[in-house]
Write a protein that holds these residues in place. Structure first.
Motif, PDB file in Angstrom:
ATOM      1  N   GLY A 177       8.213  -1.141   3.452  1.00  0.00           N
ATOM      2  CA  GLY A 177       8.477  -1.342   2.265  1.00  0.00           C
ATOM      3  C   GLY A 177       7.618  -0.461   1.352  1.00  0.00           C
ATOM      4  N   SER A 178       6.865   0.358   1.903  1.00  0.00           N
ATOM      5  CA  SER A 178       5.617   1.207   1.380  1.00  0.00           C
ATOM      6  C   SER A 178       6.287   2.551   0.536  1.00  0.00           C
ATOM      7  CB  SER A 178       4.619   1.393   1.987  1.00  0.00           C
ATOM      8  OG  SER A 178       4.009   0.047   2.461  1.00  0.00           O
ATOM      9  N   ALA A 179       5.736   3.030  -0.315  1.00  0.00           N
ATOM     10  CA  ALA A 179       5.939   4.396  -0.821  1.00  0.00           C
ATOM     11  C   ALA A 179       5.227   5.281  -0.050  1.00  0.00           C
ATOM     12  CB  ALA A 179       5.250   4.308  -2.171  1.00  0.00           C
ATOM     13  N   LEU A 180       5.747   6.524   0.029  1.00  0.00           N
ATOM     14  CA  LEU A 180       5.253   7.492   0.571  1.00  0.00           C
ATOM     15  C   LEU A 180       5.102   8.814  -0.139  1.00  0.00           C
ATOM     16  CD1 LEU A 180       4.366   9.284   3.420  1.00  0.00           C
ATOM     17  CD2 LEU A 180       6.801  10.022   3.405  1.00  0.00           C
ATOM     18  N   VAL A 181       3.585   9.238  -0.419  1.00  0.00           N
ATOM     19  CA  VAL A 181       3.688  10.429  -1.507  1.00  0.00           C
ATOM     20  C   VAL A 181       3.635  11.554  -0.713  1.00  0.00           C
ATOM     21  CG1 VAL A 181       1.934  11.136  -3.174  1.00  0.00           C
ATOM     22  CG2 VAL A 181       2.254   8.753  -2.870  1.00  0.00           C
ATOM     23  N   VAL A 182       4.111  12.522  -1.094  1.00  0.00           N
ATOM     24  CA  VAL A 182       4.215  13.964  -0.392  1.00  0.00           C
ATOM     25  C   VAL A 182       4.227  14.932  -1.518  1.00  0.00           C
ATOM     26  CG1 VAL A 182       5.406  15.595   1.276  1.00  0.00           C
ATOM     27  CG2 VAL A 182       5.717  12.774   1.585  1.00  0.00           C
ATOM     28  N   TYR A 183       3.096  15.754  -1.594  1.00  0.00           N
ATOM     29  CA  TYR A 183       2.964  17.116  -2.416  1.00  0.00           C
ATOM     30  C   TYR A 183       4.069  18.113  -1.792  1.00  0.00           C
ATOM     31  CZ  TYR A 183      -1.062  14.265  -3.486  1.00  0.00           C
ATOM     32  OH  TYR A 183      -1.742  13.102  -4.323  1.00  0.00           O
ATOM     33  N   PRO A 184       5.139  18.329  -2.283  1.00  0.00           N
ATOM     34  CA  PRO A 184       6.000  19.291  -1.985  1.00  0.00           C
ATOM     35  C   PRO A 184       5.389  20.866  -2.224  1.00  0.00           C
ATOM     36  CG  PRO A 184       6.850  18.506  -3.819  1.00  0.00           C
ATOM     37  CD  PRO A 184       5.563  17.580  -3.851  1.00  0.00           C
ATOM     38  N   GLU A 185       4.406  21.004  -2.870  1.00  0.00           N
ATOM     39  CA  GLU A 185       3.721  22.506  -2.850  1.00  0.00           C
ATOM     40  C   GLU A 185       3.033  22.717  -1.750  1.00  0.00           C
ATOM     41  OE1 GLU A 185       2.241  23.589  -7.172  1.00  0.00           O
ATOM     42  OE2 GLU A 185       1.970  21.307  -6.910  1.00  0.00           O
ATOM     43  N   GLY A 186       2.793  21.702  -0.904  1.00  0.00           N
ATOM     44  CA  GLY A 186       2.283  21.826   0.534  1.00  0.00           C
ATOM     45  C   GLY A 186       0.632  21.747   0.458  1.00  0.00           C
ATOM     46  N   THR A 187       0.239  22.335  -0.660  1.00  0.00           N
ATOM     47  CA  THR A 187      -1.313  22.625  -0.949  1.00  0.00           C
ATOM     48  C   THR A 187      -1.692  22.476  -2.444  1.00  0.00           C
ATOM     49  OG1 THR A 187      -3.425  24.145  -0.209  1.00  0.00           O
ATOM     50  CG2 THR A 187      -1.172  25.272  -1.033  1.00  0.00           C
TER      51      THR A 187
ATOM     52  N   PRO B 299       0.719  -1.172  -0.010  1.00  0.00           N
ATOM     53  CA  PRO B 299       0.034  -0.123  -0.126  1.00  0.00           C
ATOM     54  C   PRO B 299       0.890   1.285   0.292  1.00  0.00           C
ATOM     55  CG  PRO B 299       0.046  -0.882   2.126  1.00  0.00           C
ATOM     56  CD  PRO B 299       0.642  -2.046   1.262  1.00  0.00           C
ATOM     57  N   SER B 300       0.234   2.270  -0.418  1.00  0.00           N
ATOM     58  CA  SER B 300       0.888   3.678  -0.491  1.00  0.00           C
ATOM     59  C   SER B 300       0.436   4.586   0.734  1.00  0.00           C
ATOM     60  CB  SER B 300       0.752   4.302  -1.911  1.00  0.00           C
ATOM     61  OG  SER B 300       1.479   3.503  -2.830  1.00  0.00           O
ATOM     62  N   PHE B 301       1.202   5.526   0.958  1.00  0.00           N
ATOM     63  CA  PHE B 301       0.620   6.310   1.922  1.00  0.00           C
ATOM     64  C   PHE B 301       0.793   7.768   1.759  1.00  0.00           C
ATOM     65  CE2 PHE B 301       1.588   2.214   3.942  1.00  0.00           C
ATOM     66  CZ  PHE B 301       0.308   2.201   4.832  1.00  0.00           C
ATOM     67  N   TYR B 302       0.014   8.630   2.158  1.00  0.00           N
ATOM     68  CA  TYR B 302      -0.010  10.182   1.695  1.00  0.00           C
ATOM     69  C   TYR B 302       0.325  11.071   2.868  1.00  0.00           C
ATOM     70  CZ  TYR B 302      -1.844   8.049  -2.692  1.00  0.00           C
ATOM     71  OH  TYR B 302      -1.697   7.347  -3.711  1.00  0.00           O
ATOM     72  N   LEU B 303       1.002  12.126   2.964  1.00  0.00           N
ATOM     73  CA  LEU B 303       0.835  12.962   4.113  1.00  0.00           C
ATOM     74  C   LEU B 303      -0.234  13.720   3.682  1.00  0.00           C
ATOM     75  CD1 LEU B 303       4.542  14.208   4.846  1.00  0.00           C
ATOM     76  CD2 LEU B 303       3.313  12.435   5.669  1.00  0.00           C
ATOM     77  N   THR B 304      -1.152  14.032   4.738  1.00  0.00           N
ATOM     78  CA  THR B 304      -2.451  14.997   4.657  1.00  0.00           C
ATOM     79  C   THR B 304      -2.560  15.960   5.813  1.00  0.00           C
ATOM     80  OG1 THR B 304      -3.188  12.779   3.732  1.00  0.00           O
ATOM     81  CG2 THR B 304      -4.780  14.388   4.163  1.00  0.00           C
ATOM     82  N   LYS B 305      -3.197  16.883   5.344  1.00  0.00           N
ATOM     83  CA  LYS B 305      -3.232  18.102   6.493  1.00  0.00           C
ATOM     84  C   LYS B 305      -4.181  17.518   7.481  1.00  0.00           C
ATOM     85  CE  LYS B 305      -7.045  20.280   3.926  1.00  0.00           C
ATOM     86  NZ  LYS B 305      -7.124  21.375   3.238  1.00  0.00           N
ATOM     87  N   ALA B 306      -3.870  17.821   8.838  1.00  0.00           N
ATOM     88  CA  ALA B 306      -4.560  17.276   9.940  1.00  0.00           C
ATOM     89  C   ALA B 306      -6.088  17.785   9.917  1.00  0.00           C
ATOM     90  CB  ALA B 306      -3.989  17.831  11.402  1.00  0.00           C
ATOM     91  N   GLU B 307      -6.432  18.876   9.244  1.00  0.00           N
ATOM     92  CA  GLU B 307      -7.838  19.122   9.202  1.00  0.00           C
ATOM     93  C   GLU B 307      -8.864  18.297   8.311  1.00  0.00           C
ATOM     94  OE1 GLU B 307      -5.462  23.082   8.755  1.00  0.00           O
ATOM     95  OE2 GLU B 307      -5.031  20.880   8.427  1.00  0.00           O
ATOM     96  N   SER B 308      -7.970  17.302   7.628  1.00  0.00           N
ATOM     97  CA  SER B 308      -8.810  16.227   6.858  1.00  0.00           C
ATOM     98  C   SER B 308      -9.412  15.133   7.720  1.00  0.00           C
ATOM     99  CB  SER B 308      -7.918  15.747   5.807  1.00  0.00           C
ATOM    100  OG  SER B 308      -7.421  16.839   4.780  1.00  0.00           O
ATOM    101  N   PHE B 309      -8.809  15.075   9.044  1.00  0.00           N
ATOM    102  CA  PHE B 309      -9.108  14.084  10.009  1.00  0.00           C
ATOM    103  C   PHE B 309     -10.133  14.671  11.017  1.00  0.00           C
ATOM    104  CE2 PHE B 309      -5.180  13.046   8.120  1.00  0.00           C
ATOM    105  CZ  PHE B 309      -5.338  11.560   7.948  1.00  0.00           C
ATOM    106  N   THR B 310     -10.608  15.818  10.869  1.00  0.00           N
ATOM    107  CA  THR B 310     -11.508  16.344  12.012  1.00  0.00           C
ATOM    108  C   THR B 310     -13.073  15.825  11.733  1.00  0.00           C
ATOM    109  OG1 THR B 310     -11.958  18.206  10.749  1.00  0.00           O
ATOM    110  CG2 THR B 310      -9.989  18.386  12.369  1.00  0.00           C
ATOM    111  N   HIS B 311     -13.438  15.663  10.516  1.00  0.00           N
ATOM    112  CA  HIS B 311     -14.922  15.219  10.167  1.00  0.00           C
ATOM    113  C   HIS B 311     -14.799  13.829  10.261  1.00  0.00           C
ATOM    114  CE1 HIS B 311     -18.693  14.398   8.127  1.00  0.00           C
ATOM    115  NE2 HIS B 311     -19.033  15.923   8.561  1.00  0.00           N
ATOM    116  N   PRO B 312     -15.890  13.047  10.955  1.00  0.00           N
ATOM    117  CA  PRO B 312     -15.756  11.590  11.031  1.00  0.00           C
ATOM    118  C   PRO B 312     -15.688  10.862   9.574  1.00  0.00           C
ATOM    119  CG  PRO B 312     -17.440  12.296  12.543  1.00  0.00           C
ATOM    120  CD  PRO B 312     -16.782  13.877  11.687  1.00  0.00           C
ATOM    121  N   LEU B 313     -16.583  11.288   8.737  1.00  0.00           N
ATOM    122  CA  LEU B 313     -16.791  10.458   7.310  1.00  0.00           C
ATOM    123  C   LEU B 313     -15.605  10.736   6.427  1.00  0.00           C
ATOM    124  CD1 LEU B 313     -20.509  11.223   6.415  1.00  0.00           C
ATOM    125  CD2 LEU B 313     -19.517   9.122   7.276  1.00  0.00           C
ATOM    126  N   ARG B 314     -15.037  12.271   6.509  1.00  0.00           N
ATOM    127  CA  ARG B 314     -13.907  12.595   5.702  1.00  0.00           C
ATOM    128  C   ARG B 314     -12.683  12.016   6.257  1.00  0.00           C
ATOM    129  NH1 ARG B 314     -11.697  18.556   4.262  1.00  0.00           N
ATOM    130  NH2 ARG B 314     -10.017  17.839   2.838  1.00  0.00           N
TER     131      ARG B 314
END
Length: 392
Positions: free
Chosen positions: A93-103, A46-61
């Motif tokens: 052994g997974s891939a980490l996806v990071v958007y270097p533009e930050g947003t 599986p691959s993983f993504y750095l995601t802004k913390a605000e995306s984890f505040t709403h239960p469904l999102r």
């Protein structure tokens, strides 16, 4: 996936195994969907993504983000928990996806790059792979919830390398600059495809599909065969998007159909065999020296009843050519030898089997082939007299 992709280039740069940091441009939430779908096909972890913390505040999102492999990050105060999560990603052994533009940016030109992705990569000693995308903002523009009928193009680039002799701050600054230049160039390439690049992309996708099939047949594969076939089918579909006439893609599609026919119940097998013959013959019409097309068509003739077009002599002919063209790969001479034995040509079969026995066996499938060749050879050797394989 095909409905949202116009083309995928550079898949040879994406390692099948092992950790790395992927740094794409970012203009849409569709970036996640496209990249995750592609990485699922290209890799087994599986691959993983750095995601802004605000995306984890709403239960469904939050549930959706976690399901997509999101890792929460406080962009103002990243803490030890983030480093521990990243270490777990690399350790698996997974891939980490990071958007270097930050947003999400406008798509073009790129926003300035932040250096977090490159610090992670440098700390863990893993490669950084750039990727450029174009068209994802048309699939899911800012504010949209439902994807629109548009297509994106994705171009993966070669891994980046910074001078290890530089002090760490300068090394990270250097690779950050390299990455922005590379992603800019790759995004521009995604904006402006060319016919030559499409052909090369199709070839790389066809090669990857063949690798997937070989892994499935290796007898050491840990994934279900159905999952491997799905990976191969998607890769071949993407190859067709770029170059419908790619011969290796045609032949690998025929191999997939042949494997499906072999596993099907006998009453439906003849109907499936037709999709093996046509692409193999099409490939040979364009390239008579296509070794895999010879092999596939030879096997087709031996599998298919005469009433439905199968001809043993044609099968032997194609397998003879495959053995000549691909002598270093023991599956071709092995298939030829067994076809000769089935036709009663024991002396010639023994000579071909001898070549298989003299070949190295670097993997389980080749070792199995050598054992099968030895058993055949021993059967032929019981013939007594000057015309036997061991007589005279």
């Amino acid at each position: 996936m095909h409905r949202y992709l116009a083309g995928v280039e550079g898949v040879r740069h994406v390692p099948r195994t092992g950790p790395f940091v992927l740094v794409p441009n970012h203009s849409s939430f569709a970036d996640h969907l496209v990249l995750d779908a592609l990485l699922t096909v290209l890799r087994d972890t599986p691959s993983f993504y750095l995601t802004k913390a605000e995306s984890f505040t709403h239960p469904l999102r939050s549930r959706w983000t976690e399901g997509m492999g999101g890792i929460p990050v406080d962009r103002d105060r990243p803490g030890r928990e983030l480093l521990a999560s990243v270490d777990r990603v690399f350790g698996s052994g997974s891939a980490l996806v990071v958007y270097p533009e930050g947003t999400r940016g406008p798509g073009w030109p790129l926003l300035p790059f932040k250096d977090g992705a490159f610090r992670f990569a440098d700390r863990a000693g893993v490669p950084v792979i750039p990727v450029g995308m174009w068209g994802t903002a048309d699939i899911l523009p800012k504010g949209a919830v439902v994807p629109r009928p548009a297509r994106a193009r994705v171009v993966f680039g070669a891994p980046l390398a910074a001078d290890p002799a530089l002090p760490r701050p300068r090394r990270i600054a250097a690779v950050t600059e390299q990455a922005r230049d590379a992603v800019t160039e790759l995004t521009e390439a995604a904006r402006r495809p060319t016919r030559d690049r499409d052909r090369e992309a199709a070839q790389q996708l066809a090669d990857r599909a063949e690798d997937v099939l070989e892994t499935m047949l290796s007898r050491t594969d840990r994934l279900p065969a159905a999952q491997r076939r799905k990976q191969a089918r998607i890769l071949l579909g993407l190859a067709r998007l770029s170059d419908p006439g790619n011969l290796d893609s045609l032949v690998t599609r025929a191999r997939l159909a042949g494997l499906r026919a072999l596993e099907a119940p006998a009453p439906v097998r003849p109907a499936l065999l037709g999709s093996v013959r046509r692409p193999a013959e099409q490939a040979l019409a364009e390239d008579p020296n296509h070794v895999m097309a010879r092999y596939v068509l030879g096997r087709w003739h031996l599998m298919t009843p005469r009433l439905l077009g199968g001809r043993h002599e044609e099968g032997v002919h194609h397998l003879r050519e495959a053995a000549r063209l691909g002598a270093a790969d023991t599956r071709f001479p092995m298939a030829y030898a067994e076809a000769l034995m089935a036709g009663g040509h024991d002396d010639e079969a023994a000579c071909v089997l001898r070549g298989v026995l003299d070949s190295p066996a670097p993997d389980i499938r080749t070792a199995d082939r050598r054992r099968r060749a030895a058993a055949h050879y021993a059967t032929l050797a019981v013939l007594d007299g000057p015309n036997s394989p061991t007589g005279g």
